[in-house]
Design a protein around this motif. Structure first.
Motif, PDB file in Angstrom:
ATOM      1  N   GLN A 213      -6.085  -8.670 -16.173  1.00 10.44           N
ATOM      2  CA  GLN A 213      -5.401  -7.878 -17.192  1.00 10.44           C
ATOM      3  C   GLN A 213      -4.466  -6.869 -16.551  1.00 10.44           C
ATOM      4  O   GLN A 213      -4.793  -6.255 -15.534  1.00 10.44           O
ATOM      5  CB  GLN A 213      -6.430  -7.151 -18.070  1.00 10.44           C
ATOM      6  CG  GLN A 213      -5.805  -6.362 -19.211  1.00 10.44           C
ATOM      7  CD  GLN A 213      -6.861  -5.863 -20.195  1.00 10.44           C
ATOM      8  OE1 GLN A 213      -7.951  -6.410 -20.278  1.00 10.44           O
ATOM      9  NE2 GLN A 213      -6.518  -4.834 -20.942  1.00 10.44           N
ATOM     10  N   SER A 215      -1.311  -3.760 -17.728  1.00 10.44           N
ATOM     11  CA  SER A 215      -0.613  -3.000 -18.763  1.00 10.44           C
ATOM     12  C   SER A 215       0.714  -2.543 -18.185  1.00 10.44           C
ATOM     13  O   SER A 215       0.753  -1.907 -17.133  1.00 10.44           O
ATOM     14  CB  SER A 215      -1.450  -1.791 -19.195  1.00 10.44           C
ATOM     15  OG  SER A 215      -2.710  -2.204 -19.716  1.00 10.44           O
ATOM     16  N   HIS A 217       4.516  -0.643 -18.471  1.00 10.11           N
ATOM     17  CA  HIS A 217       5.399   0.330 -19.122  1.00 10.11           C
ATOM     18  C   HIS A 217       6.781   0.180 -18.493  1.00 10.11           C
ATOM     19  O   HIS A 217       6.943   0.341 -17.275  1.00 10.11           O
ATOM     20  CB  HIS A 217       4.899   1.755 -18.924  1.00 10.11           C
ATOM     21  CG  HIS A 217       5.825   2.784 -19.492  1.00 10.11           C
ATOM     22  ND1 HIS A 217       6.070   4.002 -18.879  1.00 10.11           N
ATOM     23  CD2 HIS A 217       6.601   2.775 -20.614  1.00 10.11           C
ATOM     24  CE1 HIS A 217       6.930   4.693 -19.610  1.00 10.11           C
ATOM     25  NE2 HIS A 217       7.257   3.968 -20.669  1.00 10.11           N
ATOM     26  N   ARG A 240       5.975  -0.964 -24.088  1.00 10.53           N
ATOM     27  CA  ARG A 240       4.659  -0.989 -23.457  1.00 10.53           C
ATOM     28  C   ARG A 240       3.931  -2.215 -23.998  1.00 10.53           C
ATOM     29  O   ARG A 240       3.853  -2.393 -25.202  1.00 10.53           O
ATOM     30  CB  ARG A 240       3.839   0.266 -23.783  1.00 10.53           C
ATOM     31  CG  ARG A 240       4.407   1.571 -23.230  1.00 10.53           C
ATOM     32  CD  ARG A 240       3.497   2.731 -23.617  1.00 10.53           C
ATOM     33  NE  ARG A 240       4.060   4.007 -23.253  1.00 10.53           N
ATOM     34  CZ  ARG A 240       3.822   4.651 -22.109  1.00 10.53           C
ATOM     35  NH1 ARG A 240       3.008   4.102 -21.221  1.00 10.53           N
ATOM     36  NH2 ARG A 240       4.387   5.812 -21.862  1.00 10.53           N
ATOM     37  N   PHE A 241       3.410  -3.030 -23.103  1.00  9.62           N
ATOM     38  CA  PHE A 241       2.638  -4.178 -23.560  1.00  9.62           C
ATOM     39  C   PHE A 241       1.531  -4.483 -22.556  1.00  9.62           C
ATOM     40  O   PHE A 241       1.609  -4.099 -21.388  1.00  9.62           O
ATOM     41  CB  PHE A 241       3.526  -5.415 -23.766  1.00  9.62           C
ATOM     42  CG  PHE A 241       4.192  -5.939 -22.516  1.00  9.62           C
ATOM     43  CD1 PHE A 241       3.565  -6.878 -21.699  1.00  9.62           C
ATOM     44  CD2 PHE A 241       5.473  -5.512 -22.168  1.00  9.62           C
ATOM     45  CE1 PHE A 241       4.181  -7.359 -20.561  1.00  9.62           C
ATOM     46  CE2 PHE A 241       6.100  -6.001 -21.032  1.00  9.62           C
ATOM     47  CZ  PHE A 241       5.456  -6.918 -20.224  1.00  9.62           C
ATOM     48  N   SER A 242       0.505  -5.159 -23.037  1.00 12.81           N
ATOM     49  CA  SER A 242      -0.591  -5.577 -22.168  1.00 12.81           C
ATOM     50  C   SER A 242      -0.669  -7.091 -22.130  1.00 12.81           C
ATOM     51  O   SER A 242      -0.320  -7.770 -23.101  1.00 12.81           O
ATOM     52  CB  SER A 242      -1.926  -4.993 -22.642  1.00 12.81           C
ATOM     53  OG  SER A 242      -2.323  -5.560 -23.867  1.00 12.81           O
ATOM     54  N   GLN A 254      -0.202  -8.148 -26.105  1.00  8.02           N
ATOM     55  CA  GLN A 254      -0.265  -7.129 -27.149  1.00  8.02           C
ATOM     56  C   GLN A 254       0.835  -6.113 -26.884  1.00  8.02           C
ATOM     57  O   GLN A 254       0.924  -5.546 -25.795  1.00  8.02           O
ATOM     58  CB  GLN A 254      -1.626  -6.438 -27.155  1.00  8.02           C
ATOM     59  CG  GLN A 254      -2.792  -7.397 -27.274  1.00  8.02           C
ATOM     60  CD  GLN A 254      -3.905  -6.870 -28.163  1.00  8.02           C
ATOM     61  OE1 GLN A 254      -3.765  -5.853 -28.830  1.00  8.02           O
ATOM     62  NE2 GLN A 254      -5.023  -7.580 -28.174  1.00  8.02           N
ATOM     63  N   VAL A 256       2.386  -2.591 -27.548  1.00  3.64           N
ATOM     64  CA  VAL A 256       1.988  -1.260 -28.016  1.00  3.64           C
ATOM     65  C   VAL A 256       3.189  -0.505 -28.562  1.00  3.64           C
ATOM     66  O   VAL A 256       3.113   0.152 -29.610  1.00  3.64           O
ATOM     67  CB  VAL A 256       1.324  -0.468 -26.871  1.00  3.64           C
ATOM     68  CG1 VAL A 256       0.951   0.939 -27.325  1.00  3.64           C
ATOM     69  CG2 VAL A 256       0.083  -1.207 -26.369  1.00  3.64           C
ATOM     70  N   ARG A 305      -5.219  -1.454 -29.619  1.00  2.78           N
ATOM     71  CA  ARG A 305      -4.510  -0.503 -28.759  1.00  2.78           C
ATOM     72  C   ARG A 305      -5.316  -0.161 -27.503  1.00  2.78           C
ATOM     73  O   ARG A 305      -4.765   0.167 -26.461  1.00  2.78           O
ATOM     74  CB  ARG A 305      -4.194   0.771 -29.549  1.00  2.78           C
ATOM     75  CG  ARG A 305      -3.309   1.771 -28.801  1.00  2.78           C
ATOM     76  CD  ARG A 305      -3.022   2.994 -29.654  1.00  2.78           C
ATOM     77  NE  ARG A 305      -2.197   3.979 -28.960  1.00  2.78           N
ATOM     78  CZ  ARG A 305      -0.872   3.937 -28.943  1.00  2.78           C
ATOM     79  NH1 ARG A 305      -0.239   2.974 -29.578  1.00  2.78           N
ATOM     80  NH2 ARG A 305      -0.190   4.867 -28.291  1.00  2.78           N
ATOM     81  N   ARG A 307      -6.742  -2.058 -25.568  1.00  3.52           N
ATOM     82  CA  ARG A 307      -6.526  -3.016 -24.478  1.00  3.52           C
ATOM     83  C   ARG A 307      -5.455  -2.527 -23.510  1.00  3.52           C
ATOM     84  O   ARG A 307      -5.358  -3.031 -22.390  1.00  3.52           O
ATOM     85  CB  ARG A 307      -6.107  -4.378 -25.063  1.00  3.52           C
ATOM     86  CG  ARG A 307      -7.125  -5.022 -25.977  1.00  3.52           C
ATOM     87  CD  ARG A 307      -8.359  -5.477 -25.233  1.00  3.52           C
ATOM     88  NE  ARG A 307      -8.085  -6.576 -24.346  1.00  3.52           N
ATOM     89  CZ  ARG A 307      -8.124  -7.867 -24.711  1.00  3.52           C
ATOM     90  NH1 ARG A 307      -8.401  -8.197 -25.957  1.00  3.52           N
ATOM     91  NH2 ARG A 307      -7.884  -8.820 -23.832  1.00  3.52           N
ATOM     92  N   TYR A 308      -4.645  -1.579 -23.966  1.00  7.77           N
ATOM     93  CA  TYR A 308      -3.579  -1.059 -23.096  1.00  7.77           C
ATOM     94  C   TYR A 308      -4.121   0.103 -22.269  1.00  7.77           C
ATOM     95  O   TYR A 308      -4.690   1.054 -22.808  1.00  7.77           O
ATOM     96  CB  TYR A 308      -2.385  -0.603 -23.930  1.00  7.77           C
ATOM     97  CG  TYR A 308      -1.198  -0.181 -23.076  1.00  7.77           C
ATOM     98  CD1 TYR A 308      -0.276  -1.118 -22.631  1.00  7.77           C
ATOM     99  CD2 TYR A 308      -1.027   1.146 -22.705  1.00  7.77           C
ATOM    100  CE1 TYR A 308       0.803  -0.748 -21.837  1.00  7.77           C
ATOM    101  CE2 TYR A 308       0.039   1.532 -21.918  1.00  7.77           C
ATOM    102  CZ  TYR A 308       0.956   0.580 -21.484  1.00  7.77           C
ATOM    103  OH  TYR A 308       2.006   0.958 -20.691  1.00  7.77           O
ATOM    104  N   GLN A 309      -3.928   0.025 -20.958  1.00  8.11           N
ATOM    105  CA  GLN A 309      -4.375   1.073 -20.037  1.00  8.11           C
ATOM    106  C   GLN A 309      -3.175   1.958 -19.712  1.00  8.11           C
ATOM    107  O   GLN A 309      -2.249   1.546 -19.014  1.00  8.11           O
ATOM    108  CB  GLN A 309      -4.938   0.449 -18.756  1.00  8.11           C
ATOM    109  CG  GLN A 309      -5.578   1.436 -17.807  1.00  8.11           C
ATOM    110  CD  GLN A 309      -6.874   2.011 -18.334  1.00  8.11           C
ATOM    111  OE1 GLN A 309      -7.645   1.329 -19.001  1.00  8.11           O
ATOM    112  NE2 GLN A 309      -7.121   3.283 -18.046  1.00  8.11           N
TER     113      GLN A 309
END
Length: 566
Positions: A213, A215, A217, A240-242, A254, A256, A305, A307-309
């Motif tokens: 995984q 994340s 930016h 921003r996506f994961s 995903q 964000v 949400r 799931r995004y670090q």
């Protein structure tokens, strides 16, 4: 640290090691040497010293049935003569050689670990030369312009973690076993990768994620940053996506913020070619799962949400020290911490010192570490700024405290209170975001690499308060930021000190510790003990958790100032 053992006869140990290496060791002597090396630190150190000067030792593995040459070790002329005489009197046998091989293999394991940790990151992460090559011997390994911006509890398969700021090698697979890594890219994009994961940097704006995984930016100016998975390409459009790639190559995306375009993956022959047309665009708060290379064969999944670090966890990042003439760490000068997602370097003078107010040891260990001469009082080792001095091998309990520690002594009943140590801060420490207290431990190579687990408890239990067990340090023995320490003497006591008074009065003697030592560090978040935000804490009680034969060796404990003060 581990317990003291009875001293060994060094000359006899040296003779046995000589006999082992030249193939003349008898079965009985082999058992004696094997017992000494596996149970006695002094004998083990003698053997390790031999290995360090004996650069050709690994050849033992390939010499079954052969006698060892008598000139492999740097020995005195008299000892070499003794070795020759023994060889003439006791011809080598295949059994003795096998014994040498078995013991050599067994003891090469800690040597390999020492080499892996103390040779340093430079041996596994070559530095780029003027021509951009990573290593003159490996001209095809080009470094990217990306860099490791931050790491948290990161462990890599087959190698040590990189130093912060180091550049990953282009096209090289990195296998993150655990923890997190933040990569920075020259266009301003960042990617937080969570272990377990396998990833590669394939360009200055291209990250390949085979499993795991991440994340991403991509701020303004970084549009077009791309993440490749085994099946698809995700291209940022200011967002921003994961991305989460499962073991069967299913990919969850995903978004964000902003938007991201998902394409069929480019040709395997050339990952730099333009991606195919007709992308599938995901908008903010959209999430989809892709199981095949055809992006239109996708399924919506619930947006999460969490799931995004957004960044790496709050922790101790690094520290600075004064150094000896040999370049070894001595006194702490500053510590770099992330609190509330803010990174700050706190100078030593702004830290809140602590003092030891209770001490109760359990087993027969050395309880002081420091310089050749003891200070007055001895307990000053616990409160100075030096990272190679401390009151160590503290007592403990398998179960953490659930009520106030007993800090009274009744010698008539042989009652010395609760095992462990209590510290009080010079002024109360406020519970804020992230770590509020920093603890440094002196750690030897044979001790747990993650640090010695310990319980931390309130001095006085109130509603909502409880103990917390620390099982892993922020900076471990494998962290490049954990520095090698200056020489240390361990003080052997005539008997177990069970109080501060006995720590000051029981006779003790210094013994030089030849093994390399590092200062590892961990941040303690007072919220983990149940303290509410803003609470003021006067002190803490610490206990080893008795999970193994090694005990916590704290050498520096201090509170962190309020964010506004630092």
């Amino acid at each position: 640290m581990s317990s003291f053992q009875n001293p060994v006869n060094q000359d006899e140990v040296c003779q046995l090691i000589d006999a082992l290496l030249d193939g003349t060791l008898s079965g009985d002597d082999f058992e004696k040497l094997d017992h000494w090396i596996t149970t006695n630190d002094e004998a083990r150190q003698l053997y390790l010293d031999y290995l360090q000067i004996h650069q050709e030792l690994p050849e033992l593995i390939f010499r079954q049935g052969q006698a060892m040459p008598t000139d492999l070790l740097v020995v005195s002329s008299s000892r070499r003569q003794e070795k020759t005489e023994r060889s003439e009197q006791q011809p080598s046998s295949s059994n003795n050689s096998r014994m040498a091989v078995i013991l050599a293999i067994a003891l090469l394991i800690p040597i390999a670990l020492i080499v892996g940790i103390y040779v340093g990151f430079s041996s596994s992460r070559p530095i780029a030369g003027q021509d951009g090559t990573a290593n003159p011997g490996k001209p095809n390994e080009l470094q990217s312009e990306a860099y490791f911006a931050n790491l948290a509890h990161a462990r890599f398969f087959g190698e040590l973690p990189p130093q912060i700021g180091a550049s990953p090698i282009l096209q090289r697979d990195y296998v993150l076993i655990q923890g997190m890594v933040e990569l920075g890219f020259p266009n301003g994009a960042t990617a937080v990768i969570q272990g377990p994961a396998s990833f590669r940097v394939e360009g200055n704006d291209l990250l390949a994620l085979d499993i795991g995984q991440c994340s991403v930016h991509a701020p303004p100016g970084a549009e077009g940053f791309r993440v490749e998975t085994p099946e698809i390409s995700i291209v940022d459009r200011g967002t921003r996506f994961s991305v989460n790639v499962s073991q069967n190559s299913e990919t969850d995306v995903q978004v964000v913020e902003g938007a991201a375009d998902v394409y069929r993956k480019p040709s395997a022959e050339n990952v730099q070619v333009e991606v195919a047309s007709s992308p599938l665009r995901l908008q903010e708060k959209e999430a989809m799962r892709f199981a095949f290379s055809n992006v239109w064969d996708a399924a919506h999944v619930p947006f999460d949400r969490k799931r995004y670090q957004f960044g790496l966890p709050d922790r101790i990042i690094s520290y600075d020290v004064t150094k000896s003439e040999e370049g070894l760490a001595r006194a702490l000068t500053s510590v770099t911490v992330q609190r509330g997602n803010q990174i700050e370097s706190i100078p030593m003078e702004k830290l809140i010192p602590s003092k030891l107010v209770w001490f109760h040891a359990m087993d027969n260990h050395g309880y002081l570490a420091g310089d050749r001469d003891l200070p007055t009082p001895r307990v000053a080792f616990a409160s100075d700024e030096f990272l190679h001095t401390g009151v160590i091998n503290i007592g403990g309990s398998k179960e953490p405290l659930t009520s106030d520690p007993v800090m009274t002594i009744d010698q008539s009943q042989d009652d010395f209170g609760t095992p462990g140590i209590a510290i009080e801060f010079d002024r109360p420490v406020r519970n804020g975001p992230g770590p509020d207290v920093v603890l440094f431990e002196l750690q030897l190579i044979m001790n747990p690499l993650e640090g010695d687990a310990f319980h931390v408890s309130p001095l006085k239990f109130e509603d909502g308060l409880h103990s917390h067990t620390v099982t892993s340090f922020d900076l471990t023995m494998e962290s490049p930021e954990s520095l090698l320490l200056d020489e240390v003497y361990l003080y052997r006591f005539d008997r177990i000190p069970r109080s501060l008074e006995q720590l000051e009065t029981i006779p003790c003697s210094p013994h030089f510790q030849a093994f390399k030592k590092q200062a590892i560090a961990v941040g303690i978040d007072l919220s983990d003990l149940g303290y509410p935000e803003g609470a003021l804490v006067d002190g803490l009680f610490l206990q080893d958790n008795l999970a193994d034969d090694d005990y916590l060796d704290p050498v520096f404990i201090a509170g962190l100032p309020d964010l506004a003060e630092s």
